[in-house]
Scaffold this motif. Structure first.
Motif, PDB file in Angstrom:
ATOM      1  N   TRP A  46       0.830  -1.199   0.000  1.00  0.00           N
ATOM      2  CA  TRP A  46       0.000   0.000   0.000  1.00  0.00           C
ATOM      3  C   TRP A  46       0.868   1.254   0.000  1.00  0.00           C
ATOM      4  O   TRP A  46       0.602   2.215  -0.731  1.00  0.00           O
ATOM      5  CB  TRP A  46      -0.926  -0.039   1.203  1.00  0.00           C
ATOM      6  CG  TRP A  46      -1.945   1.053   1.313  1.00  0.00           C
ATOM      7  CD1 TRP A  46      -2.256   2.000   0.380  1.00  0.00           C
ATOM      8  CD2 TRP A  46      -2.804   1.312   2.424  1.00  0.00           C
ATOM      9  NE1 TRP A  46      -3.246   2.831   0.856  1.00  0.00           N
ATOM     10  CE2 TRP A  46      -3.598   2.425   2.096  1.00  0.00           C
ATOM     11  CE3 TRP A  46      -2.966   0.694   3.655  1.00  0.00           C
ATOM     12  CZ2 TRP A  46      -4.539   2.940   2.981  1.00  0.00           C
ATOM     13  CZ3 TRP A  46      -3.907   1.208   4.516  1.00  0.00           C
ATOM     14  CH2 TRP A  46      -4.686   2.322   4.176  1.00  0.00           C
ATOM     15  N   LEU A  47       1.943   1.249   0.790  1.00  0.00           N
ATOM     16  CA  LEU A  47       2.844   2.400   0.850  1.00  0.00           C
ATOM     17  C   LEU A  47       3.518   2.644  -0.497  1.00  0.00           C
ATOM     18  O   LEU A  47       3.587   3.781  -0.977  1.00  0.00           O
ATOM     19  CB  LEU A  47       3.896   2.190   1.938  1.00  0.00           C
ATOM     20  CG  LEU A  47       4.932   3.295   2.096  1.00  0.00           C
ATOM     21  CD1 LEU A  47       4.262   4.590   2.532  1.00  0.00           C
ATOM     22  CD2 LEU A  47       5.998   2.883   3.084  1.00  0.00           C
ATOM     23  N   VAL A  48       3.989   1.582  -1.137  1.00  0.00           N
ATOM     24  CA  VAL A  48       4.627   1.736  -2.445  1.00  0.00           C
ATOM     25  C   VAL A  48       3.632   2.282  -3.469  1.00  0.00           C
ATOM     26  O   VAL A  48       3.967   3.176  -4.261  1.00  0.00           O
ATOM     27  CB  VAL A  48       5.225   0.388  -2.918  1.00  0.00           C
ATOM     28  CG1 VAL A  48       5.648   0.443  -4.372  1.00  0.00           C
ATOM     29  CG2 VAL A  48       6.413   0.008  -2.036  1.00  0.00           C
ATOM     30  N   LEU A  49       2.404   1.776  -3.461  1.00  0.00           N
ATOM     31  CA  LEU A  49       1.390   2.273  -4.397  1.00  0.00           C
ATOM     32  C   LEU A  49       1.069   3.745  -4.149  1.00  0.00           C
ATOM     33  O   LEU A  49       0.900   4.516  -5.096  1.00  0.00           O
ATOM     34  CB  LEU A  49       0.118   1.433  -4.299  1.00  0.00           C
ATOM     35  CG  LEU A  49       0.203   0.037  -4.904  1.00  0.00           C
ATOM     36  CD1 LEU A  49      -1.074  -0.745  -4.621  1.00  0.00           C
ATOM     37  CD2 LEU A  49       0.467   0.111  -6.388  1.00  0.00           C
ATOM     38  N   GLU A  50       0.976   4.149  -2.891  1.00  0.00           N
ATOM     39  CA  GLU A  50       0.718   5.563  -2.579  1.00  0.00           C
ATOM     40  C   GLU A  50       1.849   6.454  -3.082  1.00  0.00           C
ATOM     41  O   GLU A  50       1.610   7.534  -3.603  1.00  0.00           O
ATOM     42  CB  GLU A  50       0.531   5.769  -1.079  1.00  0.00           C
ATOM     43  CG  GLU A  50      -0.846   5.436  -0.574  1.00  0.00           C
ATOM     44  CD  GLU A  50      -1.920   6.376  -1.087  1.00  0.00           C
ATOM     45  OE1 GLU A  50      -1.637   7.539  -1.408  1.00  0.00           O
ATOM     46  OE2 GLU A  50      -3.075   5.932  -1.176  1.00  0.00           O
ATOM     47  N   LEU A  51       3.086   6.005  -2.913  1.00  0.00           N
ATOM     48  CA  LEU A  51       4.221   6.812  -3.353  1.00  0.00           C
ATOM     49  C   LEU A  51       4.281   6.902  -4.875  1.00  0.00           C
ATOM     50  O   LEU A  51       4.618   7.950  -5.427  1.00  0.00           O
ATOM     51  CB  LEU A  51       5.530   6.243  -2.801  1.00  0.00           C
ATOM     52  CG  LEU A  51       5.701   6.363  -1.285  1.00  0.00           C
ATOM     53  CD1 LEU A  51       6.963   5.661  -0.845  1.00  0.00           C
ATOM     54  CD2 LEU A  51       5.709   7.820  -0.851  1.00  0.00           C
ATOM     55  N   ILE A  52       3.953   5.816  -5.566  1.00  0.00           N
ATOM     56  CA  ILE A  52       3.988   5.835  -7.033  1.00  0.00           C
ATOM     57  C   ILE A  52       2.826   6.654  -7.593  1.00  0.00           C
ATOM     58  O   ILE A  52       3.002   7.502  -8.463  1.00  0.00           O
ATOM     59  CB  ILE A  52       3.948   4.404  -7.596  1.00  0.00           C
ATOM     60  CG1 ILE A  52       5.265   3.701  -7.291  1.00  0.00           C
ATOM     61  CG2 ILE A  52       3.686   4.419  -9.099  1.00  0.00           C
ATOM     62  CD1 ILE A  52       5.260   2.231  -7.642  1.00  0.00           C
ATOM     63  N   LEU A  53       1.627   6.422  -7.093  1.00  0.00           N
ATOM     64  CA  LEU A  53       0.448   7.091  -7.636  1.00  0.00           C
ATOM     65  C   LEU A  53       0.304   8.527  -7.135  1.00  0.00           C
ATOM     66  O   LEU A  53      -0.391   9.327  -7.755  1.00  0.00           O
ATOM     67  CB  LEU A  53      -0.817   6.303  -7.294  1.00  0.00           C
ATOM     68  CG  LEU A  53      -0.887   4.899  -7.896  1.00  0.00           C
ATOM     69  CD1 LEU A  53      -2.131   4.173  -7.409  1.00  0.00           C
ATOM     70  CD2 LEU A  53      -0.839   4.952  -9.400  1.00  0.00           C
TER      71      LEU A  53
END
Length: 85
Positions: A46-53
Motif C-alpha cells: 500500500w505504501l509503495v502504491l501511494e508513493l507511485i500514484l
C-alpha cells in the motif's frame, strides 16, 4: 499538488509488526504471527502504491508554427509545461 497519504500504510504495517513480533500466540487456532506478516506485507504494498500514484505528473506541450515573414520562412516553437494534479 496532490498530497501523498502514507499514514494508513504505516499504521497497518505497525499493527502487523506488533502482532508478528510482540504478541505471543495466546489464542489457539489463530496464527497471529501469520496475520501480522500479512498485515506488514499489505502495508508495504500500500505504501509503495501511494508513493507511485501520489507523485506529481506533468507533460510538455510543444507548439510549432512556420511564419512566412516577407518571403523568409521562420519557425516559432513554444513549449508549455502542464502539471496534472
Amino acid at each position: 499538488m496532490r498530497a501523498v497519504r502514507v499514514g494508513g500504510p504505516i499504521i497497518l504495517a505497525a499493527i502487523g509488526a506488533i502482532l508478528y513480533f510482540a504478541v505471543p500466540d495466546a489464542v489457539e487456532e489463530v496464527p497471529l504471527g501469520t496475520i501480522g506478516l500479512i498485515l506488514m506485507i499489505a502495508g508495504g504494498i500500500w505504501l509503495v502504491l501511494e508513493l507511485i500514484l501520489g507523485r506529481r505528473r506533468s507533460s510538455v506541450i510543444t507548439e510549432q508554427r512556420t511564419i512566412n515573414d516577407g518571403g523568409v520562412p521562420r519557425q516559432e516553437v513554444h513549449e508549455r509545461r502542464q502539471d496534472e494534479i
